[in-house]
Write a protein that holds these residues in place. Structure first.
Motif, PDB file in Angstrom:
ATOM      1  N   ALA A   6       0.844  -1.201   0.000  1.00  0.00           N
ATOM      2  CA  ALA A   6       0.000   0.000   0.000  1.00  0.00           C
ATOM      3  C   ALA A   6       0.874   1.243   0.000  1.00  0.00           C
ATOM      4  O   ALA A   6       1.938   1.280   0.614  1.00  0.00           O
ATOM      5  CB  ALA A   6      -0.909  -0.008   1.219  1.00  0.00           C
ATOM      6  N   ARG A   7       0.424   2.267  -0.681  1.00  0.00           N
ATOM      7  CA  ARG A   7       1.160   3.527  -0.737  1.00  0.00           C
ATOM      8  C   ARG A   7       0.421   4.641   0.001  1.00  0.00           C
ATOM      9  O   ARG A   7       0.854   5.776  -0.001  1.00  0.00           O
ATOM     10  CB  ARG A   7       1.426   3.922  -2.180  1.00  0.00           C
ATOM     11  CG  ARG A   7       2.333   2.920  -2.862  1.00  0.00           C
ATOM     12  CD  ARG A   7       3.033   3.553  -4.050  1.00  0.00           C
ATOM     13  NE  ARG A   7       3.993   2.621  -4.604  1.00  0.00           N
ATOM     14  CZ  ARG A   7       5.284   2.632  -4.328  1.00  0.00           C
ATOM     15  NH1 ARG A   7       5.764   3.508  -3.493  1.00  0.00           N
ATOM     16  NH2 ARG A   7       6.101   1.761  -4.880  1.00  0.00           N
ATOM     17  N   SER A   8      -0.702   4.295   0.585  1.00  0.00           N
ATOM     18  CA  SER A   8      -1.426   5.268   1.403  1.00  0.00           C
ATOM     19  C   SER A   8      -2.129   4.494   2.514  1.00  0.00           C
ATOM     20  O   SER A   8      -2.264   3.274   2.444  1.00  0.00           O
ATOM     21  CB  SER A   8      -2.449   6.038   0.557  1.00  0.00           C
ATOM     22  OG  SER A   8      -3.426   5.160   0.058  1.00  0.00           O
ATOM     23  N   GLY A   9      -2.534   5.214   3.527  1.00  0.00           N
ATOM     24  CA  GLY A   9      -3.251   4.549   4.605  1.00  0.00           C
ATOM     25  C   GLY A   9      -2.526   4.602   5.927  1.00  0.00           C
ATOM     26  O   GLY A   9      -2.642   3.689   6.734  1.00  0.00           O
ATOM     27  N   GLY A  10      -1.754   5.636   6.145  1.00  0.00           N
ATOM     28  CA  GLY A  10      -1.155   5.812   7.455  1.00  0.00           C
ATOM     29  C   GLY A  10       0.323   5.524   7.527  1.00  0.00           C
ATOM     30  O   GLY A  10       1.020   5.411   6.519  1.00  0.00           O
ATOM     31  N   ASN A  11       0.772   5.381   8.745  1.00  0.00           N
ATOM     32  CA  ASN A  11       2.184   5.239   9.068  1.00  0.00           C
ATOM     33  C   ASN A  11       2.852   4.084   8.319  1.00  0.00           C
ATOM     34  O   ASN A  11       3.953   4.227   7.804  1.00  0.00           O
ATOM     35  CB  ASN A  11       2.302   5.028  10.580  1.00  0.00           C
ATOM     36  CG  ASN A  11       3.727   4.969  11.039  1.00  0.00           C
ATOM     37  OD1 ASN A  11       4.462   5.921  10.880  1.00  0.00           O
ATOM     38  ND2 ASN A  11       4.111   3.859  11.617  1.00  0.00           N
ATOM     39  N   PHE A  12       2.205   2.928   8.268  1.00  0.00           N
ATOM     40  CA  PHE A  12       2.815   1.755   7.650  1.00  0.00           C
ATOM     41  C   PHE A  12       3.162   2.002   6.184  1.00  0.00           C
ATOM     42  O   PHE A  12       4.155   1.504   5.680  1.00  0.00           O
ATOM     43  CB  PHE A  12       1.882   0.549   7.764  1.00  0.00           C
ATOM     44  CG  PHE A  12       2.522  -0.723   7.298  1.00  0.00           C
ATOM     45  CD1 PHE A  12       3.271  -1.495   8.170  1.00  0.00           C
ATOM     46  CD2 PHE A  12       2.396  -1.153   5.985  1.00  0.00           C
ATOM     47  CE1 PHE A  12       3.887  -2.657   7.751  1.00  0.00           C
ATOM     48  CE2 PHE A  12       3.004  -2.322   5.561  1.00  0.00           C
ATOM     49  CZ  PHE A  12       3.743  -3.081   6.441  1.00  0.00           C
ATOM     50  N   ALA A  13       2.364   2.787   5.506  1.00  0.00           N
ATOM     51  CA  ALA A  13       2.568   3.011   4.078  1.00  0.00           C
ATOM     52  C   ALA A  13       3.650   4.053   3.779  1.00  0.00           C
ATOM     53  O   ALA A  13       3.969   4.264   2.613  1.00  0.00           O
ATOM     54  CB  ALA A  13       1.249   3.420   3.419  1.00  0.00           C
ATOM     55  N   LEU A  14       4.208   4.691   4.804  1.00  0.00           N
ATOM     56  CA  LEU A  14       5.320   5.610   4.552  1.00  0.00           C
ATOM     57  C   LEU A  14       6.460   4.836   3.898  1.00  0.00           C
ATOM     58  O   LEU A  14       6.886   3.817   4.413  1.00  0.00           O
ATOM     59  CB  LEU A  14       5.834   6.221   5.855  1.00  0.00           C
ATOM     60  CG  LEU A  14       5.157   7.467   6.367  1.00  0.00           C
ATOM     61  CD1 LEU A  14       5.719   7.835   7.733  1.00  0.00           C
ATOM     62  CD2 LEU A  14       5.321   8.618   5.410  1.00  0.00           C
ATOM     63  N   ARG A  15       6.907   5.299   2.762  1.00  0.00           N
ATOM     64  CA  ARG A  15       7.981   4.615   2.052  1.00  0.00           C
ATOM     65  C   ARG A  15       9.312   5.237   2.396  1.00  0.00           C
ATOM     66  O   ARG A  15       9.373   6.436   2.599  1.00  0.00           O
ATOM     67  CB  ARG A  15       7.743   4.664   0.542  1.00  0.00           C
ATOM     68  CG  ARG A  15       6.518   3.894   0.088  1.00  0.00           C
ATOM     69  CD  ARG A  15       6.715   2.439   0.391  1.00  0.00           C
ATOM     70  NE  ARG A  15       5.598   1.642  -0.069  1.00  0.00           N
ATOM     71  CZ  ARG A  15       5.692   0.625  -0.908  1.00  0.00           C
ATOM     72  NH1 ARG A  15       6.852   0.282  -1.384  1.00  0.00           N
ATOM     73  NH2 ARG A  15       4.638  -0.054  -1.244  1.00  0.00           N
ATOM     74  N   PRO A  16      10.394   4.505   2.449  1.00  0.00           N
ATOM     75  CA  PRO A  16      10.412   3.063   2.263  1.00  0.00           C
ATOM     76  C   PRO A  16      10.014   2.335   3.538  1.00  0.00           C
ATOM     77  O   PRO A  16      10.292   2.785   4.636  1.00  0.00           O
ATOM     78  CB  PRO A  16      11.875   2.773   1.928  1.00  0.00           C
ATOM     79  CG  PRO A  16      12.640   3.825   2.654  1.00  0.00           C
ATOM     80  CD  PRO A  16      11.747   5.055   2.633  1.00  0.00           C
ATOM     81  N   ASN A  17       9.292   1.224   3.343  1.00  0.00           N
ATOM     82  CA  ASN A  17       9.077   0.297   4.445  1.00  0.00           C
ATOM     83  C   ASN A  17       9.856  -0.959   4.102  1.00  0.00           C
ATOM     84  O   ASN A  17      10.451  -1.049   3.033  1.00  0.00           O
ATOM     85  CB  ASN A  17       7.600   0.054   4.736  1.00  0.00           C
ATOM     86  CG  ASN A  17       6.844  -0.555   3.578  1.00  0.00           C
ATOM     87  OD1 ASN A  17       7.403  -1.220   2.722  1.00  0.00           O
ATOM     88  ND2 ASN A  17       5.544  -0.333   3.552  1.00  0.00           N
ATOM     89  N   GLY A  18       9.919  -1.909   5.002  1.00  0.00           N
ATOM     90  CA  GLY A  18      10.806  -3.026   4.737  1.00  0.00           C
ATOM     91  C   GLY A  18      10.448  -4.306   5.436  1.00  0.00           C
ATOM     92  O   GLY A  18       9.451  -4.394   6.147  1.00  0.00           O
ATOM     93  N   VAL A  19      11.296  -5.305   5.218  1.00  0.00           N
ATOM     94  CA  VAL A  19      11.111  -6.647   5.763  1.00  0.00           C
ATOM     95  C   VAL A  19      12.388  -7.055   6.497  1.00  0.00           C
ATOM     96  O   VAL A  19      13.485  -6.964   5.944  1.00  0.00           O
ATOM     97  CB  VAL A  19      10.808  -7.666   4.644  1.00  0.00           C
ATOM     98  CG1 VAL A  19      10.647  -9.072   5.207  1.00  0.00           C
ATOM     99  CG2 VAL A  19       9.559  -7.245   3.864  1.00  0.00           C
ATOM    100  N   PHE A  20      12.224  -7.483   7.738  1.00  0.00           N
ATOM    101  CA  PHE A  20      13.303  -8.102   8.508  1.00  0.00           C
ATOM    102  C   PHE A  20      13.137  -9.600   8.333  1.00  0.00           C
ATOM    103  O   PHE A  20      12.037 -10.142   8.499  1.00  0.00           O
ATOM    104  CB  PHE A  20      13.186  -7.715   9.988  1.00  0.00           C
ATOM    105  CG  PHE A  20      14.085  -8.522  10.889  1.00  0.00           C
ATOM    106  CD1 PHE A  20      15.458  -8.355  10.847  1.00  0.00           C
ATOM    107  CD2 PHE A  20      13.551  -9.440  11.773  1.00  0.00           C
ATOM    108  CE1 PHE A  20      16.288  -9.100  11.676  1.00  0.00           C
ATOM    109  CE2 PHE A  20      14.369 -10.183  12.612  1.00  0.00           C
ATOM    110  CZ  PHE A  20      15.734 -10.010  12.564  1.00  0.00           C
TER     111      PHE A  20
END
Length: 82
Positions: A6-20
């Motif tokens: 997702a590129r919108s919809g709150g904090n989680f969609a702030l780019r870049p996001n990532g995977v541990f």
């Protein structure tokens, strides 16, 4: 779960996001699209966003003049993928 792109919809969609991810004795953190392209098959992975630090740079949304005052936690990976 599938990756959340997702590129919108709150904090989680702030780019870049990532995977541990963890595979055996190796661990890593990749930006979401890079993780998808790497086609890893880790034993464990969790996605979160946004990446607070990437390549030694603090996410631009969290600089000294940021309006966000939320506490954040993070995970890191040492040299040698540990």
């Amino acid at each position: 779960m599938p990756l959340n792109r997702a590129r919108s919809g709150g904090n989680f969609a702030l780019r870049p996001n990532g995977v541990f991810w963890v595979q055996g004795t190796r661990a890593g953190i990749l930006e979401t699209d890079a993780y998808a392209a790497a086609r890893l098959r880790p034993e464990f992975a969790t996605q979160s966003g946004p990446l607070l630090v990437q390549r030694g740079q603090i996410h631009p949304a969290f600089g000294r003049d940021s309006t966000s005052r939320k506490y954040r936690s993070g995970v890191g990976v040492c040299q040698g993928d540990r």
